[in-house]
Design a protein around this motif. Structure first.
Motif, PDB file in Angstrom:
ATOM      1  N   GLU A  33     -10.050  -6.820   0.220  1.00  0.00           N
ATOM      2  CA  GLU A  33     -10.552  -5.452   0.350  1.00  0.00           C
ATOM      3  C   GLU A  33     -10.631  -4.713  -0.982  1.00  0.00           C
ATOM      4  O   GLU A  33     -11.347  -3.712  -1.101  1.00  0.00           O
ATOM      5  N   GLU A  54     -11.419   1.823  10.029  1.00  0.00           N
ATOM      6  CA  GLU A  54     -11.906   1.221   8.788  1.00  0.00           C
ATOM      7  C   GLU A  54     -12.463   2.237   7.798  1.00  0.00           C
ATOM      8  O   GLU A  54     -12.325   2.077   6.586  1.00  0.00           O
ATOM      9  N   ARG A  91     -15.269  -8.107  14.551  1.00  0.00           N
ATOM     10  CA  ARG A  91     -15.344  -7.501  13.221  1.00  0.00           C
ATOM     11  C   ARG A  91     -16.007  -8.416  12.206  1.00  0.00           C
ATOM     12  O   ARG A  91     -16.794  -7.980  11.355  1.00  0.00           O
ATOM     13  N   VAL A 116      -2.555   4.674  14.129  1.00  0.00           N
ATOM     14  CA  VAL A 116      -1.694   3.499  14.190  1.00  0.00           C
ATOM     15  C   VAL A 116      -0.294   3.865  14.677  1.00  0.00           C
ATOM     16  O   VAL A 116       0.275   3.192  15.543  1.00  0.00           O
ATOM     17  N   ALA A 120      -2.478  -3.665  14.377  1.00  0.00           N
ATOM     18  CA  ALA A 120      -3.584  -4.299  13.660  1.00  0.00           C
ATOM     19  C   ALA A 120      -4.927  -3.914  14.273  1.00  0.00           C
ATOM     20  O   ALA A 120      -5.890  -3.620  13.552  1.00  0.00           O
ATOM     21  N   LEU A 142      -2.538   3.921   8.840  1.00  0.00           N
ATOM     22  CA  LEU A 142      -3.812   4.601   9.055  1.00  0.00           C
ATOM     23  C   LEU A 142      -3.762   5.490  10.301  1.00  0.00           C
ATOM     24  O   LEU A 142      -2.921   5.299  11.182  1.00  0.00           O
ATOM     25  N   PHE A 200      -2.935  -8.213   7.078  1.00  0.00           N
ATOM     26  CA  PHE A 200      -2.869  -6.769   7.293  1.00  0.00           C
ATOM     27  C   PHE A 200      -1.782  -6.138   6.429  1.00  0.00           C
ATOM     28  O   PHE A 200      -1.514  -4.942   6.532  1.00  0.00           O
ATOM     29  N   TYR A 235      -4.317  -2.776   4.556  1.00  0.00           N
ATOM     30  CA  TYR A 235      -4.122  -2.107   5.846  1.00  0.00           C
ATOM     31  C   TYR A 235      -2.745  -1.463   5.974  1.00  0.00           C
ATOM     32  O   TYR A 235      -2.495  -0.708   6.915  1.00  0.00           O
ATOM     33  N   LEU A 271      -9.650   3.502   5.936  1.00  0.00           N
ATOM     34  CA  LEU A 271      -9.155   2.410   5.092  1.00  0.00           C
ATOM     35  C   LEU A 271      -9.970   2.312   3.809  1.00  0.00           C
ATOM     36  O   LEU A 271      -9.414   2.232   2.706  1.00  0.00           O
ATOM     37  N   SER A 289      -5.695  -0.431  13.309  1.00  0.00           N
ATOM     38  CA  SER A 289      -6.064  -0.373  11.892  1.00  0.00           C
ATOM     39  C   SER A 289      -7.505  -0.813  11.678  1.00  0.00           C
ATOM     40  O   SER A 289      -8.241  -0.224  10.883  1.00  0.00           O
ATOM     41  N   LEU A 290      -7.917  -1.841  12.378  1.00  0.00           N
ATOM     42  CA  LEU A 290      -9.303  -2.298  12.279  1.00  0.00           C
ATOM     43  C   LEU A 290     -10.274  -1.211  12.730  1.00  0.00           C
ATOM     44  O   LEU A 290     -11.387  -1.090  12.210  1.00  0.00           O
ATOM     45  N   ASN A 316       0.854  -1.176   0.000  1.00  0.00           N
ATOM     46  CA  ASN A 316       0.000   0.000   0.000  1.00  0.00           C
ATOM     47  C   ASN A 316       0.897   1.235   0.000  1.00  0.00           C
ATOM     48  O   ASN A 316       1.782   1.349   0.842  1.00  0.00           O
TER      49      ASN A 316
END
Length: 359
Positions: A195, A269, A76, A47, A262, A44, A221, A225, A272, A265-266, A39
Motif C-alpha cells: 500500500e 479504504e 476486492r 473498526v 479486517a 480505521l 493487515f 491497515y 486508509l 478495514s477493507l 501504523n
C-alpha cells in the motif's frame, strides 16, 4: 527420576530468535516507537465499533473457514474465493507455505538481508536456507537468485518492497526472473508493504500471479491497515497452493475479532488511502532530510527508511532511545526506522543530524 530429556528435532538447534521492535521508553519525556513498522494511526473508522460487537461472542469459536473475510478479499482483488487463504499475519502464511513445500533436503532461496523470519521458518521445517546477498544498491539480485536455483529448490521468497531496506524490484526485471524460474518451484511475492508503493514501475504481484500458477502473493493487515495486534494476513495463489495453505492452517487460528476487523478495514479504504498518503509524504520528508544531512539512504517504497551504520549501529540506536524514539538495530549492519508521527520523525531527524557529524 530419569535425567533424560524428551527427544526434540535437531533442526531446532541454533534457530535464531525473532527480535520484535523495542517498545518506546524514555524517562520524563514523550517516547515513540519507530521499531516495528506499525501504523501510528488508530484503527480505521467503523473498526472499533465492529470489534465491540464481536467481543460479545468471545465464548464461541471463530468461523474456521473465514468465510466473510475470504469473500471480501476475493471481491476486492477480483480473484476466485478458492484462490484465497488466510493466516495469522503474512508471516504465519509464509510458514504454512514452507510447511507445504519444503522439508529436510530441500532449499529455500531468499535475499539477504531481508525479512528476518525467513531463516527461522525455513530452519523449523528442516529445509536449508540459501541466502543471496543484496546488490550494492540494497536491492534483490534477481540474476544471482536465479543462478542459485538447483534441483533441490522448492520455494523462493521475493520481499517487495524489501524489509528492512525498503527497496523494490521493478516489473521488467521481476517478470524476467519469474520467466526463468522452473514452473515447479513456488515463488512467493511478499508484499506486506504494498500500500505504500508509489513507484509506478513496481508491479502489483496480484497482476503477476494471474497467469503464473507457481506465483503466490502475501499481504497483511498489520501495516497499512493498522491491525498488527490482531494477527491476520492472507495469500492469493492458484487453487493447488491455496488449498495447501488451508490444509496447513492452525484450526481457528484467525480470531473472529481479526476477521471482522479486517472486513471493516477493507470497507474503509478511502480513509486508509488518505492515511497512507500522509505517511508517504512524511517518508519523503524524512528521506530528503537524511540525504541533506549527508546520509546515503536507498529509495524506499515502504513505511520505513534504512541507514547503514555498520559498527556504530548499536550506538546509534542507543542515542535514538535516549532522545525518545526506539528504532530497530541490526548490529553491525544498520538501523530500520519506521515513519511515525510528525513529532517522532522530527526527533529522529535531529538525532541523525547530530550523529552524522560525529562519523
Amino acid at each position: 527420576m530419569s535425567e533424560t530429556s524428551p527427544r526434540l528435532r535437531a533442526e531446532l538447534e541454533g534457530i535464531p530468535t525473532y527480535k520484535p521492535g523495542k517498545p518506546a521508553a524514555a524517562e520524563g519525556q514523550q517516547a515513540y516507537k519507530l521499531s516495528s513498522n506499525e501504523n501510528p494511526y488508530p484503527p480505521l473508522p467503523g473498526v472499533l465499533e465492529t470489534a465491540m460487537e464481536t467481543v460479545r461472542s468471545f465464548n464461541r469459536y471463530p468461523d474456521m473457514a473465514c468465510t466473510g473475510l475470504m469473500s471480501e478479499l476475493a471481491d476486492r482483488f477480483g480473484v476466485p474465493v478458492s484462490h484465497v487463504a488466510t493466516g495469522t499475519g503474512s508471516v504465519g502464511v509464509a510458514q504454512q507455505l514452507i510447511q507445504a513445500t519444503s522439508g529436510p533436503g530441500d532449499e529455500v532461496i531468499y535475499a539477504w538481508r531481508s525479512f528476518e523470519a525467513y531463516p527461522i521458518i525455513t530452519q523449523i521445517s528442516g529445509a536449508t536456507s540459501v541466502r543471496v546477498p543484496l546488490t550494492s544498491g540494497e536491492v534483490h539480485d534477481l540474476d544471482a537468485m536465479a543462478a542459485a536455483i538447483t534441483d533441490r529448490t522448492r520455494l523462493i521468497f521475493v520481499c517487495n518492497p524489501n524489509n528492512p531496506t525498503g527497496t523494490a524490484v521493478r516489473k521488467a526485471e521481476l517478470e524476467r526472473f519469474l520467466d526463468a524460474v522452473p514452473s515447479d518451484i513456488l515463488v512467493v511475492l511478499d508484499e506486506a508493504y504494498r500500500e505504500f508503493v508509489r513507484d509506478p514501475e513496481v508491479p502489483d504481484g496480484i497482476e503477476l500471479y494471474r497467469d503464473r500458477p507457481n506465483v503466490c502473493v502475501l499481504r497483511t493487515f498489520s501495516k497499512a491497515y493498522g491491525l498488527a495486534g490482531l494477527r491476520v494476513g492472507f495469500a492469493i495463489a492458484h487453487e493447488p497452493v491455496a488449498a495447501a495453505l488451508r490444509k496447513t492452517a492452525v484450526p481457528f487460528g484467525v480470531s473472529q475479532l481479526a476477521q471482522d476487523a479486517a472486513v471493516a478495514s477493507l470497507r474503509a479504504e478511502d480513509e486508509l488511502l488518505g492515511r497512507v498518503g500522509v505517511l508517504v509524504g512524511e517518508r519523503t520528508r524524512v528521506l530528503e532530510g537524511l540525504r541533506t544531512q549527508g546520509w546515503t539512504v536507498p529509495d524506499t517504497q515502504a513505511n520505513f527508511v534504512w541507514l547503514r551504520t555498520g559498527d556504530r549501529t548499536v550506538d546509534f540506536a542507543g542515542v535514538c532511545e535516549q532522545a525518545g524514539v526506539t528504532v530497530r538495530p541490526f548490529p553491525g549492519e544498520g538501523v530500520r526506522v519506521t515513519i511515525g508521527e510528525v513529532e517522532a520523525n522530527d526527533i529522529f531527524l535531529k538525532v541523525a543530524e547530530a550523529f552524522r557529524k560525529e562519523l
